[in-house]
Design an enzyme around this catalytic site. Structure first.
Site, PDB file in Angstrom:
ATOM      1  N   GLY A   1       3.833   8.742   0.532  1.00 57.32           N
ATOM      2  CA  GLY A   1       4.740   9.263   1.538  1.00 57.32           C
ATOM      3  C   GLY A   1       6.016   8.464   1.631  1.00 57.32           C
ATOM      4  O   GLY A   1       6.183   7.423   0.974  1.00 57.32           O
ATOM      5  N   VAL A   2       6.916   8.919   2.485  1.00 58.04           N
ATOM      6  CA  VAL A   2       8.231   8.288   2.598  1.00 58.04           C
ATOM      7  C   VAL A   2       8.143   6.923   3.259  1.00 58.04           C
ATOM      8  O   VAL A   2       8.870   5.992   2.890  1.00 58.04           O
ATOM      9  CB  VAL A   2       9.210   9.215   3.364  1.00 58.04           C
ATOM     10  N   ASP A   3       7.254   6.754   4.224  1.00 56.85           N
ATOM     11  CA  ASP A   3       7.191   5.493   4.965  1.00 56.85           C
ATOM     12  C   ASP A   3       6.749   4.332   4.069  1.00 56.85           C
ATOM     13  O   ASP A   3       7.379   3.274   4.048  1.00 56.85           O
ATOM     14  CB  ASP A   3       6.236   5.625   6.157  1.00 56.85           C
TER      15      ASP A   3
ATOM     16  N   CYS B   1      -7.046  12.904   7.925  1.00 57.97           N
ATOM     17  CA  CYS B   1      -6.604  13.102   6.546  1.00 57.97           C
ATOM     18  C   CYS B   1      -7.636  13.794   5.680  1.00 57.97           C
ATOM     19  O   CYS B   1      -7.288  14.524   4.756  1.00 57.97           O
ATOM     20  CB  CYS B   1      -6.207  11.762   5.931  1.00 57.97           C
TER      21      CYS B   1
ATOM     22  N   LEU C   1      -4.323   3.825  -2.868  1.00 52.83           N
ATOM     23  CA  LEU C   1      -5.763   3.840  -2.634  1.00 52.83           C
ATOM     24  C   LEU C   1      -6.311   5.238  -2.882  1.00 52.83           C
ATOM     25  O   LEU C   1      -5.908   6.198  -2.214  1.00 52.83           O
ATOM     26  CB  LEU C   1      -6.081   3.407  -1.198  1.00 52.83           C
TER      27      LEU C   1
ATOM     28  N   CYS D   1     -10.349   3.343   9.472  1.00 53.70           N
ATOM     29  CA  CYS D   1      -9.759   3.180   8.145  1.00 53.70           C
ATOM     30  C   CYS D   1      -8.939   1.899   8.082  1.00 53.70           C
ATOM     31  O   CYS D   1      -9.017   1.130   7.112  1.00 53.70           O
ATOM     32  CB  CYS D   1      -8.893   4.386   7.802  1.00 53.70           C
TER      33      CYS D   1
ATOM     34  N   ALA E   1       0.851  -1.179   0.000  1.00 48.62           N
ATOM     35  CA  ALA E   1       0.000   0.000   0.000  1.00 48.62           C
ATOM     36  C   ALA E   1       0.892   1.235   0.000  1.00 48.62           C
ATOM     37  O   ALA E   1       1.659   1.454   0.937  1.00 48.62           O
ATOM     38  CB  ALA E   1      -0.908  -0.002   1.227  1.00 48.62           C
ATOM     39  N   MET E   2       0.804   2.036  -1.070  1.00 47.19           N
ATOM     40  CA  MET E   2       1.701   3.176  -1.244  1.00 47.19           C
ATOM     41  C   MET E   2       0.896   4.469  -1.227  1.00 47.19           C
ATOM     42  O   MET E   2       0.185   4.797  -2.166  1.00 47.19           O
ATOM     43  CB  MET E   2       2.486   3.028  -2.548  1.00 47.19           C
ATOM     44  N   SER E   3       1.018   5.200  -0.118  1.00 48.79           N
ATOM     45  CA  SER E   3       0.244   6.429   0.060  1.00 48.79           C
ATOM     46  C   SER E   3       0.830   7.604  -0.697  1.00 48.79           C
ATOM     47  O   SER E   3       0.157   8.612  -0.912  1.00 48.79           O
ATOM     48  CB  SER E   3       0.175   6.779   1.550  1.00 48.79           C
TER      49      SER E   3
ATOM     50  N   GLY F   1       3.296   0.987   5.522  1.00 49.44           N
ATOM     51  CA  GLY F   1       4.368   1.742   6.163  1.00 49.44           C
ATOM     52  C   GLY F   1       4.090   2.091   7.603  1.00 49.44           C
ATOM     53  O   GLY F   1       4.693   3.030   8.138  1.00 49.44           O
TER      54      GLY F   1
END
Length: 372
Positions: A10-12, A202, A32, A101, A6-8, A125
């Site tokens: 962000g860096v994490d 968010c 997502l 969430c 899961a890639m938002s 992350g």
């Protein structure tokens, strides 16, 4: 193992995806799409899920050489997280949308879709650790534990995971501090290495929760009442804009009060009243919580635990037991009183660093002290 990362954006999540690839897994990046107005670019470090974020995630995936997809879950997010958030505040409770969430989107909708497509697990992350141990019967058991970086630990918002979801979840960052994650991202050439973290809620990018709720619920004028005397001491434009423990923004005429500060000690949604009182009314040590979720087997007797009621709040020693008649209800008796505990918040239970489970606080009380 085939893994959805899961890639938002962000860096994490970028480093998490890279680490899963380094570990030899077949990784596919998934962003997502949770916002119905994702065309709006990020206006601050608070927001997320914008087109800008999707682009950042795609650039990381390209650098890693992994496939990348955007999965539209805006309708599910609206129903299970945002609508729930509004309904909870309208009912006088204070929800945590991050837990909802994780429960409904990232480890239900996302994991279910990943499994249906033939993947084996999901990686995120989050700062938490999964520890494997061998049970007496020889079975390998996966446990959820706190992260090494106490300042970034996110095990609290993952307390809604059950054993089946935990068995298919990876959190590659749990053994590393945030500064080192940024260093690793820079060394890998990720453009998001210095990207600010998103925080708070968010979907409320400007951080004005009361204003956001007013847009959805409208103004609902009511009374501010002194919990001790029952006297009306002020008015408000919506009880949903207040939470237990709140001190600022009460709109009180201080000249009519004594010198002690006042806090919100209760929100009575049916009467649209906000109850205020002095700080001595805030401390509670008895919690009744429902919607229990266990990261492993549910306790079969009263157990000694640590209880945490906020994402970065203190952990308090406590006793917890499952209700005799309803297995989804948990009773928690704290060793010390906590202030500002509101119905709707989640209580997450720990055994050392291990997450035992979580439940949503339905009611609070104070144990009666008897003279000895």
């Amino acid at each position: 193992m085939r893994v959805v990362a899961a890639m938002s954006g962000g860096v994490d999540s970028a480093v998490a995806a890279a680490r899963m690839l380094d570990a030899g897994h077949e990784v596919v990046g998934v962003h997502l799409a949770l916002s119905r107005s994702a065309a709006t670019l990020r206006e601050s470090a608070r927001g997320c899920c914008t087109i800008e974020d999707a682009g950042d995630a795609r650039r990381v995936a390209d650098r890693l050489g992994i496939p990348f997809y955007v999965w539209d879950m805006a309708e599910r997010f609206q129903r299970d997280v945002m609508d729930d958030f509004v309904a909870e505040y309208a009912a006088g409770r204070t929800p945590n949308p991050c837990l909802r969430c994780n429960e409904s989107i990232k480890f239900a909708a996302l994991l279910d879709k990943a499994l249906a497509l033939g993947f084996d697990a999901v990686a995120t992350g989050h700062y938490a650790q999964v520890v494997e141990r061998v049970a007496p019967d020889g079975e390998v058991v996966r446990e959820l534990h706190r992260a090494v970086d106490a300042d970034k630990d996110q095990s609290y918002v993952l307390g809604v995971l059950d054993a089946d979801q935990l068995a298919r979840a990876f959190f590659p960052l749990g053994d590393t501090t945030k500064p080192r994650i940024r260093e690793e991202a820079a060394a890998r050439g990720f453009s998001v290495a210095k990207k600010p973290d998103s925080y708070d809620i968010c979907f409320i990018a400007d951080g004005d929760t009361r204003g956001w709720l007013t847009k959805h619920l409208g103004e609902q004028p009511g009374e501010v009442v002194d919990a001790g005397s029952g006297e009306v001491v002020g008015t408000h434009q919506g009880a949903y804009g207040f939470t237990v423990g709140q001190r600022r923004g009460l709109g009180l005429d201080r000249s009519a009060l004594d010198g002690d500060p006042r806090y919100v000690v209760g929100v009575d949604a049916p009467t649209n009243r906000v109850l205020i009182g002095t700080s001595d009314l805030l401390g509670v040590d008895l919690l009744t919580a429902d919607h229990a979720r266990w990261c492993g087997p549910a306790p079969t007797a009263e157990v000694r635990v640590g209880a945490q009621v906020r994402a970065h709040g203190e952990e308090v020693a406590a006793w917890a037991r499952v209700d005799d008649t309803d297995p989804e209800v948990v009773h928690v008796r704290l060793d010390a009183r906590l202030r500002g505990v509101a119905p709707g918040q989640s209580v997450v239970l720990y055994e050392g660093t291990r997450v035992v489970g979580s439940a949503t606080i339905a009611a609070t009380d104070r144990a009666r002290v008897t003279a000895g």
